[in-house]
Design a protein around this motif. Sequence first.
Motif: not given
Length: 236
Positions: A43, A46, A50, A93, A119, A181-182, A185, A204
């Motif tokens: 995280q 990232s 970004l 992840l 982001w 990933v989501v 998880m 999205l």
Amino acid sequence: MSVRRDGTSTAYERYLRTDELLSLQRDTEGRVDPDEMIFIVVQQSSELWLKLIAYEMESAVSATRSDAVLSAVRHLRRVHSYLVNLMGQLDALDHIPPWSYQRIRTQLEDGSGFSSPGWSNTRRLARSLGEEFTAFMARRAVGLHEVYTRHTEFEDLYQLAESLVDVDSDCMLWRTRHLKVVERMVGVDAVGVAGTPIHVLAKLSTERLYPELWRIRSQLTSEASEYFATAPTPAP
Ligand code: HEM
């Protein structure tokens, strides 16, 4: 700052402030799960990538504004490679067991990816880039149809347009990879920390930053069958 036995730190440590950087992750005692380290490092890194992406994007926006096409393309080439890199980070992840993630997510309280500064800056700058691109095309008094049917004649514009397509594709690919990933998880039917049903993330991931650059392709495809049927052309 951590010091060596002789009381000094190295120039490397001082310049990169490794001490501060490496103390930004929870230490062993503070962690709710051994794999929280993976989550925090991915995280945080990232966000750093970004930051770099937004930095290059900002340069691409101002280069486009001042008609410096080659420079804009150079910055966007970097953005493309960093976005590919950003996506690759998500692989780590997949090693977090779902039950561990449930423990880790309690630490996020009501925080979610929607608050990611990196982001949102990237998305904001990508939109500005689109506006600058449209304004630039207007200054050059040329339309996308001309650029895409006579791309060798409008090489610079074509390269710039394609760099925008790269960024657009990369953002969709990142969102798609993040979605996987989501799902892995928390599941396909779950709801996120911020109350977002996972299918909203799926929607999205199909959102396009520069829809006109995708529409022109459909337009060419529909024109091509008629055009090439009646006018066989030599390769340019
Ligand atoms: C175990 C890993 C992760 C999980 C389970 C996860 C989960 C989620 C969920 C459920 C959402 C929807 C918002 C909500 O209701 O919570 C979301 C959104 C988001 N997440 Fe993650 N996330 C993970 C890793 C990351 C990483 C590494 C980043 C990198 C910055 C990130 C950035 C974002 C962003 C930017 C959004 C907003 C959605 C968008 O605009 O497409 N997430 N995340």
